[in-house]
Design a protein around this motif. Structure first.
Motif, PDB file in Angstrom:
ATOM      1  N   VAL A 109      61.460  30.202 -20.368  1.00  0.00           N
ATOM      2  CA  VAL A 109      61.435  31.653 -20.162  1.00  0.00           C
ATOM      3  C   VAL A 109      60.744  31.986 -18.844  1.00  0.00           C
ATOM      4  O   VAL A 109      61.192  32.858 -18.087  1.00  0.00           O
ATOM      5  N   GLN A 110      59.646  31.290 -18.555  1.00  0.00           N
ATOM      6  CA  GLN A 110      58.915  31.538 -17.320  1.00  0.00           C
ATOM      7  C   GLN A 110      59.775  31.243 -16.098  1.00  0.00           C
ATOM      8  O   GLN A 110      59.803  32.019 -15.129  1.00  0.00           O
ATOM      9  N   GLU A 111      60.485  30.114 -16.110  1.00  0.00           N
ATOM     10  CA  GLU A 111      61.332  29.741 -14.974  1.00  0.00           C
ATOM     11  C   GLU A 111      62.435  30.767 -14.745  1.00  0.00           C
ATOM     12  O   GLU A 111      62.718  31.147 -13.607  1.00  0.00           O
ATOM     13  N   TRP A 112      63.044  31.238 -15.836  1.00  0.00           N
ATOM     14  CA  TRP A 112      64.089  32.253 -15.679  1.00  0.00           C
ATOM     15  C   TRP A 112      63.484  33.549 -15.154  1.00  0.00           C
ATOM     16  O   TRP A 112      64.052  34.197 -14.258  1.00  0.00           O
ATOM     17  N   GLY A 113      62.325  33.932 -15.695  1.00  0.00           N
ATOM     18  CA  GLY A 113      61.688  35.161 -15.251  1.00  0.00           C
ATOM     19  C   GLY A 113      61.329  35.147 -13.776  1.00  0.00           C
ATOM     20  O   GLY A 113      61.518  36.135 -13.060  1.00  0.00           O
ATOM     21  N   ARG A 114      60.831  34.017 -13.300  1.00  0.00           N
ATOM     22  CA  ARG A 114      60.479  33.912 -11.878  1.00  0.00           C
ATOM     23  C   ARG A 114      61.714  33.978 -10.987  1.00  0.00           C
ATOM     24  O   ARG A 114      61.698  34.589  -9.925  1.00  0.00           O
ATOM     25  N   SER A 115      62.782  33.333 -11.439  1.00  0.00           N
ATOM     26  CA  SER A 115      63.989  33.282 -10.614  1.00  0.00           C
ATOM     27  C   SER A 115      64.686  34.636 -10.521  1.00  0.00           C
ATOM     28  O   SER A 115      65.435  34.889  -9.580  1.00  0.00           O
ATOM     29  N   THR A 116      64.447  35.511 -11.484  1.00  0.00           N
ATOM     30  CA  THR A 116      65.121  36.811 -11.508  1.00  0.00           C
ATOM     31  C   THR A 116      64.163  37.976 -11.276  1.00  0.00           C
ATOM     32  O   THR A 116      64.593  39.130 -11.275  1.00  0.00           O
ATOM     33  N   GLN A 117      62.859  37.663 -11.110  1.00  0.00           N
ATOM     34  CA  GLN A 117      61.818  38.685 -10.958  1.00  0.00           C
ATOM     35  C   GLN A 117      61.804  39.637 -12.159  1.00  0.00           C
ATOM     36  O   GLN A 117      61.615  40.842 -12.020  1.00  0.00           O
ATOM     37  N   ALA A 118      61.980  39.061 -13.340  1.00  0.00           N
ATOM     38  CA  ALA A 118      61.955  39.850 -14.569  1.00  0.00           C
ATOM     39  C   ALA A 118      60.509  40.154 -14.974  1.00  0.00           C
ATOM     40  O   ALA A 118      59.578  39.431 -14.604  1.00  0.00           O
ATOM     41  N   SER A 119      60.350  41.203 -15.756  1.00  0.00           N
ATOM     42  CA  SER A 119      59.056  41.546 -16.341  1.00  0.00           C
ATOM     43  C   SER A 119      59.084  41.092 -17.800  1.00  0.00           C
ATOM     44  O   SER A 119      59.951  41.523 -18.572  1.00  0.00           O
ATOM     45  N   ILE A 120      58.145  40.219 -18.176  1.00  0.00           N
ATOM     46  CA  ILE A 120      58.138  39.648 -19.523  1.00  0.00           C
ATOM     47  C   ILE A 120      56.750  39.799 -20.123  1.00  0.00           C
ATOM     48  O   ILE A 120      55.747  39.402 -19.516  1.00  0.00           O
ATOM     49  N   GLU A 121      56.678  40.377 -21.328  1.00  0.00           N
ATOM     50  CA  GLU A 121      55.407  40.552 -22.024  1.00  0.00           C
ATOM     51  C   GLU A 121      55.508  39.966 -23.421  1.00  0.00           C
ATOM     52  O   GLU A 121      56.523  40.136 -24.112  1.00  0.00           O
ATOM     53  N   LEU A 122      54.437  39.261 -23.831  1.00  0.00           N
ATOM     54  CA  LEU A 122      54.397  38.623 -25.146  1.00  0.00           C
ATOM     55  C   LEU A 122      53.255  39.208 -25.963  1.00  0.00           C
ATOM     56  O   LEU A 122      52.115  39.268 -25.496  1.00  0.00           O
ATOM     57  N   ASP A 123      53.552  39.657 -27.170  1.00  0.00           N
ATOM     58  CA  ASP A 123      52.546  40.158 -28.097  1.00  0.00           C
ATOM     59  C   ASP A 123      52.095  38.993 -28.977  1.00  0.00           C
ATOM     60  O   ASP A 123      52.846  38.536 -29.844  1.00  0.00           O
ATOM     61  N   VAL A 124      50.879  38.504 -28.759  1.00  0.00           N
ATOM     62  CA  VAL A 124      50.435  37.316 -29.500  1.00  0.00           C
ATOM     63  C   VAL A 124      50.115  37.630 -30.964  1.00  0.00           C
ATOM     64  O   VAL A 124      49.908  36.702 -31.754  1.00  0.00           O
ATOM     65  N   MET A 125      50.102  38.887 -31.347  1.00  0.00           N
ATOM     66  CA  MET A 125      49.860  39.229 -32.740  1.00  0.00           C
ATOM     67  C   MET A 125      51.075  38.933 -33.612  1.00  0.00           C
ATOM     68  O   MET A 125      50.949  38.575 -34.782  1.00  0.00           O
ATOM     69  N   ASN A 126      52.271  39.085 -33.041  1.00  0.00           N
ATOM     70  CA  ASN A 126      53.489  38.812 -33.820  1.00  0.00           C
ATOM     71  C   ASN A 126      54.474  37.912 -33.065  1.00  0.00           C
ATOM     72  O   ASN A 126      55.544  37.605 -33.575  1.00  0.00           O
ATOM     73  N   PHE A 127      54.110  37.519 -31.838  1.00  0.00           N
ATOM     74  CA  PHE A 127      54.919  36.653 -30.979  1.00  0.00           C
ATOM     75  C   PHE A 127      56.264  37.270 -30.596  1.00  0.00           C
ATOM     76  O   PHE A 127      57.189  36.563 -30.214  1.00  0.00           O
ATOM     77  N   GLU A 128      56.364  38.604 -30.683  1.00  0.00           N
ATOM     78  CA  GLU A 128      57.559  39.278 -30.199  1.00  0.00           C
ATOM     79  C   GLU A 128      57.444  39.461 -28.684  1.00  0.00           C
ATOM     80  O   GLU A 128      56.352  39.550 -28.135  1.00  0.00           O
ATOM     81  N   MET A 129      58.589  39.497 -28.018  1.00  0.00           N
ATOM     82  CA  MET A 129      58.616  39.498 -26.556  1.00  0.00           C
ATOM     83  C   MET A 129      59.453  40.657 -26.030  1.00  0.00           C
ATOM     84  O   MET A 129      60.484  40.984 -26.609  1.00  0.00           O
ATOM     85  N   GLU A 130      58.998  41.254 -24.948  1.00  0.00           N
ATOM     86  CA  GLU A 130      59.752  42.304 -24.267  1.00  0.00           C
ATOM     87  C   GLU A 130      60.162  41.794 -22.893  1.00  0.00           C
ATOM     88  O   GLU A 130      59.331  41.286 -22.138  1.00  0.00           O
TER      89      GLU A 130
END
Length: 331
Positions: A14-35
């Motif tokens: 996920v990190q590699e894809w996010g860096r390559s596309t300049q995406a914004s990615i957030e992870l909620d460690v309380m439920n491990f859901e991702m935006e």
């Protein structure tokens, strides 16, 4: 499956894809859901876990005390559909789609002795459970086997070959396992019991006496006219298990990809692509967008692919994020 179940492999992908596309990615460690936000689009991703309850594996949508592994993020919660729920329905679809699936017999309506080597299955089940055999052609199914469980018990032609599991996003196949059946090689002095016991201890940290799936090992031996006390001739390969995921060996490094797409011969790849095209089209009749799924099959000695069943919520290999995000966000 250690590679797929490792959190770190998913984070990296996920990190590699996010860096390559300049995406914004957030992870909620309380439920491990991702935006995930990219190219003016936004998606909410849900985690999938796998765990064991009373010795059997189940998919889980949340982290619980029974959780044993993480199996990926998807832009939807667990889904169910008939093609993956009922093996007999799946086999009918495969035949009508012009693909290969092993012959089957309705034990309640047809001859009690299938005319080809066969295994017993329940039409509903997963993770390699609700199976018995193999049994020789012309022999009556043993009474009392698979007495409990979901769905209808039926006989299915036993086709020897390599286990094939293919993961798809929509119609695109992106990951595969191609595994030899589990066998032990006779040394000419050890009993079958000792050979199998050694493999179990090295691969499962268990022994044959306490192994919960011992009945499958015994069925395989009986199919070869062998008993646990026998000492096969040196160099003889003895079938121990034919099911996917039962390699009876230690798992590979959890950080090393075990994608075996490159090992699949060209004719089999054609069958894999055809299956993805037909299966994805069928799912889109009732779903608004592509989903992840996997198909289980066997590649026989002639290189033909025989499809066995579908999985609607398989462990999602990290290689799938590029295909999934590419579809969701374009590019």
């Amino acid at each position: 499956m250690a590679y797929i179940n490792a959190f770190l492999t998913h984070f990296r992908a996920v990190q590699e894809w996010g860096r390559s596309t300049q995406a914004s990615i957030e992870l909620d460690v309380m439920n491990f859901e991702m935006e995930v936000k990219c190219r003016g689009r936004y998606y909410h991703l849900f985690p999938q876990f796998v765990g064991a309850i009373n010795g059997r594996f189940f998919n889980m949508p949340a982290l619980t005390p029974d959780t044993g592994g993480f199996i990926g993020w998807l832009p939807y919660r667990l889904v169910k559909y008939e093609l993956a729920r009922d093996k007999l329905y799946f086999k009918t679809f495969v035949r009508e789609a012009g693909l290969l699936t092993p012959a089957s017999w309705d034990l309640a309506a047809e001859s009690p002795s299938p005319n080809r080597d066969y295994i017993l299955k329940r039409s509903m089940g997963s993770f390699g459970y609700e199976l018995a055999g193999p049994f020789r052609a012309g022999t009556a199914p043993p009474k009392g086997r698979l007495a409990t469980g979901n769905g209808t018990v039926f006989a299915e032609q036993f086709i020897r070959g390599r286990s094939l599991k293919v993961w798809y996003w929509g119609q695109r196949a992106f990951f595969a396992h191609l595994r030899e059946p589990s066998e032990v090689l006779a040394d000419g002095s050890s009993t079958v019991h000792a050979l199998v016991d050694q493999r179990l201890k090295s691969g499962h940290n268990a022994d044959l006496e306490t192994y919960k799936e011992r009945h499958v090992v015994q069925d395989c031996l009986a199919f070869q006219d062998l008993a646990l006390a026998d000492v096969p001739k040196k160099g003889t390969s003895v079938l121990v298990d034919y099911r996917y995921g039962r390699e009876y060996r230690p798992a590979a490094s959890s950080l090393q990809s075990d994608n075996e797409m490159a090992l699949i011969p060209a004719p089999a790849m054609q069958a894999i692509e055809a299956a993805g095209s037909r299966f994805a089209a069928k799912l889109l009749e009732n779903m608004p967008a592509p989903v992840a799924y996997s198909l289980d099959g066997v590649i026989d000695e002639e290189g033909q692919v025989w499809w066995l069943e579908a999985n609607s919520n398989p462990a999602f290999p990290p290689e799938g994020y590029a295909a999934m995000f590419g579809d969701l966000f374009g590019g």
